[in-house]
Each structure stands twice: as C-alpha cells, then as structure tokens.
Design a protein around this motif. Structure first.
Motif, PDB file in Angstrom:
ATOM      1  N   ALA A  89       0.828  -1.460   0.237  1.00 43.06           N
ATOM      2  CA  ALA A  89      -0.278   0.292   0.471  1.00 43.06           C
ATOM      3  C   ALA A  89       0.601   0.952  -0.145  1.00 43.06           C
ATOM      4  N   PHE A  90       1.439   1.145   0.756  1.00 39.83           N
ATOM      5  CA  PHE A  90       3.137   2.432   1.038  1.00 39.83           C
ATOM      6  C   PHE A  90       3.585   2.416  -0.829  1.00 39.83           C
ATOM      7  N   LEU A  91       4.615   1.309  -0.807  1.00 38.24           N
ATOM      8  CA  LEU A  91       5.083   1.596  -2.783  1.00 38.24           C
ATOM      9  C   LEU A  91       3.860   1.749  -3.238  1.00 38.24           C
ATOM     10  N   ASP A  92       2.594   1.700  -3.546  1.00 40.81           N
ATOM     11  CA  ASP A  92       1.364   2.223  -4.119  1.00 40.81           C
ATOM     12  C   ASP A  92       1.167   3.574  -4.243  1.00 40.81           C
ATOM     13  N   THR A  93       1.508   4.476  -3.362  1.00 41.66           N
ATOM     14  CA  THR A  93       1.352   5.851  -2.938  1.00 41.66           C
ATOM     15  C   THR A  93       2.224   6.284  -3.252  1.00 41.66           C
ATOM     16  N   MET A  94       2.611   6.157  -3.138  1.00 38.52           N
ATOM     17  CA  MET A  94       4.477   6.554  -3.217  1.00 38.52           C
ATOM     18  C   MET A  94       4.636   6.489  -5.279  1.00 38.52           C
ATOM     19  N   MET A  95       4.511   5.614  -5.646  1.00 43.62           N
ATOM     20  CA  MET A  95       4.373   5.555  -6.866  1.00 43.62           C
ATOM     21  C   MET A  95       3.550   6.151  -7.751  1.00 43.62           C
ATOM     22  N   ASP A  96       2.359   6.328  -7.046  1.00 42.94           N
ATOM     23  CA  ASP A  96       1.416   7.201  -7.402  1.00 42.94           C
ATOM     24  C   ASP A  96       1.488   8.437  -7.945  1.00 42.94           C
ATOM     25  N   ALA A 119       3.031  28.284 -18.315  1.00 40.73           N
ATOM     26  CA  ALA A 119       2.657  27.201 -18.735  1.00 40.73           C
ATOM     27  C   ALA A 119       3.621  26.121 -16.883  1.00 40.73           C
ATOM     28  N   TRP A 120       4.103  27.151 -17.057  1.00 40.15           N
ATOM     29  CA  TRP A 120       5.027  26.077 -15.865  1.00 40.15           C
ATOM     30  C   TRP A 120       4.364  26.169 -14.548  1.00 40.15           C
ATOM     31  N   ILE A 121       4.544  27.490 -14.133  1.00 39.69           N
ATOM     32  CA  ILE A 121       3.769  27.587 -12.774  1.00 39.69           C
ATOM     33  C   ILE A 121       2.249  27.141 -12.739  1.00 39.69           C
ATOM     34  N   ILE A 122       1.405  27.690 -13.756  1.00 41.78           N
ATOM     35  CA  ILE A 122       0.073  26.588 -13.937  1.00 41.78           C
ATOM     36  C   ILE A 122      -0.066  25.497 -14.581  1.00 41.78           C
ATOM     37  N   GLY A 123       0.522  24.856 -15.070  1.00 41.57           N
ATOM     38  CA  GLY A 123       0.587  23.308 -15.370  1.00 41.57           C
ATOM     39  C   GLY A 123       1.317  22.527 -15.053  1.00 41.57           C
ATOM     40  N   PHE A 124       2.777  22.589 -14.007  1.00 41.54           N
ATOM     41  CA  PHE A 124       3.385  22.108 -13.734  1.00 41.54           C
ATOM     42  C   PHE A 124       2.851  22.731 -11.987  1.00 41.54           C
ATOM     43  N   LEU A 125       3.236  23.297 -11.284  1.00 40.03           N
ATOM     44  CA  LEU A 125       3.400  23.906  -9.767  1.00 40.03           C
ATOM     45  C   LEU A 125       2.387  23.586  -9.201  1.00 40.03           C
ATOM     46  N   ALA A 126       1.402  24.114  -9.433  1.00 40.23           N
ATOM     47  CA  ALA A 126      -0.656  24.859  -9.006  1.00 40.23           C
ATOM     48  C   ALA A 126      -0.849  23.149  -9.190  1.00 40.23           C
ATOM     49  N   ALA A 127      -0.975  22.369 -10.299  1.00 43.96           N
ATOM     50  CA  ALA A 127      -1.822  21.231 -10.526  1.00 43.96           C
ATOM     51  C   ALA A 127      -1.072  20.516  -9.487  1.00 43.96           C
ATOM     52  N   VAL A 128      -0.042  20.400  -9.547  1.00 39.37           N
ATOM     53  CA  VAL A 128       0.642  18.990  -8.971  1.00 39.37           C
ATOM     54  C   VAL A 128       0.671  19.694  -7.353  1.00 39.37           C
ATOM     55  N   TYR A 129       0.534  20.447  -7.092  1.00 34.77           N
ATOM     56  CA  TYR A 129       0.003  20.978  -5.983  1.00 34.77           C
ATOM     57  C   TYR A 129      -1.050  20.952  -5.232  1.00 34.77           C
ATOM     58  N   ALA A 130      -2.438  20.852  -6.268  1.00 36.97           N
ATOM     59  CA  ALA A 130      -3.972  20.605  -6.368  1.00 36.97           C
ATOM     60  C   ALA A 130      -3.687  19.442  -5.675  1.00 36.97           C
ATOM     61  N   CYS A 131      -2.952  18.361  -6.996  1.00 29.88           N
ATOM     62  CA  CYS A 131      -3.704  16.943  -6.716  1.00 29.88           C
ATOM     63  C   CYS A 131      -2.708  16.090  -5.220  1.00 29.88           C
ATOM     64  N   VAL A 132      -1.869  16.994  -4.381  1.00 31.35           N
ATOM     65  CA  VAL A 132      -1.037  15.911  -3.688  1.00 31.35           C
ATOM     66  C   VAL A 132      -1.777  17.158  -2.622  1.00 31.35           C
ATOM     67  N   LEU A 133      -2.356  17.981  -2.455  1.00 36.85           N
ATOM     68  CA  LEU A 133      -3.090  18.305  -1.391  1.00 36.85           C
ATOM     69  C   LEU A 133      -4.994  17.501  -1.293  1.00 36.85           C
ATOM     70  N   SER A 134      -4.940  17.319  -2.139  1.00 39.74           N
ATOM     71  CA  SER A 134      -6.596  16.393  -2.649  1.00 39.74           C
ATOM     72  C   SER A 134      -6.015  15.443  -2.087  1.00 39.74           C
ATOM     73  N   SER A 135      -5.457  14.358  -2.168  1.00 44.23           N
ATOM     74  CA  SER A 135      -5.029  13.116  -1.945  1.00 44.23           C
ATOM     75  C   SER A 135      -4.222  13.168  -0.457  1.00 44.23           C
ATOM     76  N   ASP A 160     -12.832  13.831  -7.703  1.00 42.80           N
ATOM     77  CA  ASP A 160     -11.275  14.405  -7.693  1.00 42.80           C
ATOM     78  C   ASP A 160     -10.633  12.887  -7.755  1.00 42.80           C
ATOM     79  N   GLY A 161     -11.025  12.227  -7.820  1.00 38.28           N
ATOM     80  CA  GLY A 161     -10.417  10.811  -7.410  1.00 38.28           C
ATOM     81  C   GLY A 161      -8.946  11.072  -8.703  1.00 38.28           C
ATOM     82  N   ARG A 162      -8.243  10.079  -8.483  1.00 41.09           N
ATOM     83  CA  ARG A 162      -6.472  10.275  -9.321  1.00 41.09           C
ATOM     84  C   ARG A 162      -6.983   9.802 -10.258  1.00 41.09           C
TER      85      ARG A 162
END
Length: 210
Positions: A89-96, A119-135, A160-162
């Motif tokens: 379960a730990f490995l699965d979460t980390m690899m996700d 695009a870097w600001i909107i497309g990467f930093l913001a989106a990754v932040y939101a996905c990690v925050l949700s999870s 908002d599931g993965r």
C-alpha cells in the motif's frame, strides 16, 4: 464484476474496473507479485510523461491509460493471490505521486514551448500542488475518522479521484493532436477540480472531526 464501493468514481466503476477484473484473471496465472505490477504501472506512467515532453501526445495518452489500468491491477492481483501488505500500500501511494508529477511535468514542459514560463506555473506547480493536497487531505480524513472518506449508500460519482484526474489529462493529451492548448487546459481543469474538492472537504468534515 464486483459492485464498486459507494463514493467511488465513475471512471473506476465503469471503465477501469471492467478491464482490471479481466486482466486479473490472466495475471493470477502469471508469476508477478502485486508490487511488481505497481512498479510496472509506475514505469509506464513515467514513460507517458517523457512522451509528453517530446510532444508524443497519442503514445503518451495511451501510456497514461495503461498505467491507470496497471495501478488498479496491483490490488486485484493482491486480492486474488492473497498477497496484501502494508508495504504494498505504501509503495502504491508513493509511485502514484511519482507518476502524477511526471505526467503533469511532461504536459507543462511541452506547453511551455508555446506559452512560456506561465505554463510552468499553471501547468506544473499549481496542478501538482492541488493533486497532492487533495490526496493528502483524503488520507488525513481516513486517519482521523478510521474510515475512508466515502459513503456506502452513494453510487459511484464524478469526483477528484486520481483516476478521474488522469483521465482528464489523457483526454487533454488526445485533444492536443488537434489544438495546442488542450493538454494545458486539462491540467487547469484538474487544478480547479482538486482545489474545489479540498475546500468542500474542509466544510463536510468539520462537524465529523470535532
């Protein structure tokens, strides 16, 4: 096919699970462990991000979908072979998280060739932040309440599931075959979806956690 748990996503219930169950029958006879399937999923997902970097949108989209299927398959293999483990379960979460970050990175890098640093600001930093925050908030709720934040009497829904986030990005990547803003737009949608779900959770679980 098993009935999905209440609160699950429509993507898992009506798309991913249908294929995963059939693949599970095949992989049950093959000498793969659940953790090996998890690593396969991660490798394919990282490959998708690299393909996006080189503007290979069709191959990248196919790879993302394949990674999603393998991500569901590791749990199916674990159930069929009775090989569930906390490390799995730990490995699965980390690899996700590795796959999510790499896929969005690929989309952002390719989009930056056209739209520049924005695009870097909107497309990467913001989106990754939101996905990690949700999870992260989902896991916090599970720890605090002792249960996953799902409702057993609910039908599978769009949330908002993965799997939902990755499907949106997959469709955006396919759209980039026709217009060069589609993939970046899909990441912006993921950002909005994840942030809105985070805010909703703050209010839904306020009374439950007090």
């Amino acid at each position: 096919m098993r009935t999905p748990l209440g609160g699950g996503t429509i993507v898992s219930a009506y798309l991913i699970d249908r294929i995963v169950v059939r693949l599970g029958v095949v992989f049950e006879r093959l000498p793969f462990t659940p953790n090996q399937v998890t690593l396969m999923s991660a490798a394919v997902g990282v490959a998708a991000g690299i393909l996006f970097i080189f503007d290979q949108w069709l191959a990248g989209a196919i790879s993302v979908f394949a990674s999603m299927e393998l991500d569901g398959l590791d749990g199916e293999v674990a159930r069929r072979k009775n090989m569930k483990s906390k490390y799995g379960a730990f490995l699965d979460t980390m690899m996700d998280r590795v796959v999510d970050t790499t896929v969005v990175l690929g989309v952002a890098y390719s989009s930056a060739k056209i739209y520049g640093d924005t695009a870097w600001i909107i497309g990467f930093l913001a989106a990754v932040y939101a996905c990690v925050l949700s999870s992260y908030t989902r896991k916090l709720v599970a720890i605090a309440t002792g249960t996953e934040p799902t409702w057993l009497d609910e039908k599978p829904k769009f949330t908002d599931g993965r799997d939902v986030r990755l499907l949106i990005i997959t469709l955006g990547a396919l759209g980039n075959l026709f217009v060069d803003w589609s993939a970046l737009a899909s990441v912006a949608i993921v950002l909005a979806l994840s942030l809105s779900k985070f805010v909703i959770r703050l209010f839904i679980y306020r009374d439950k956690l007090e």
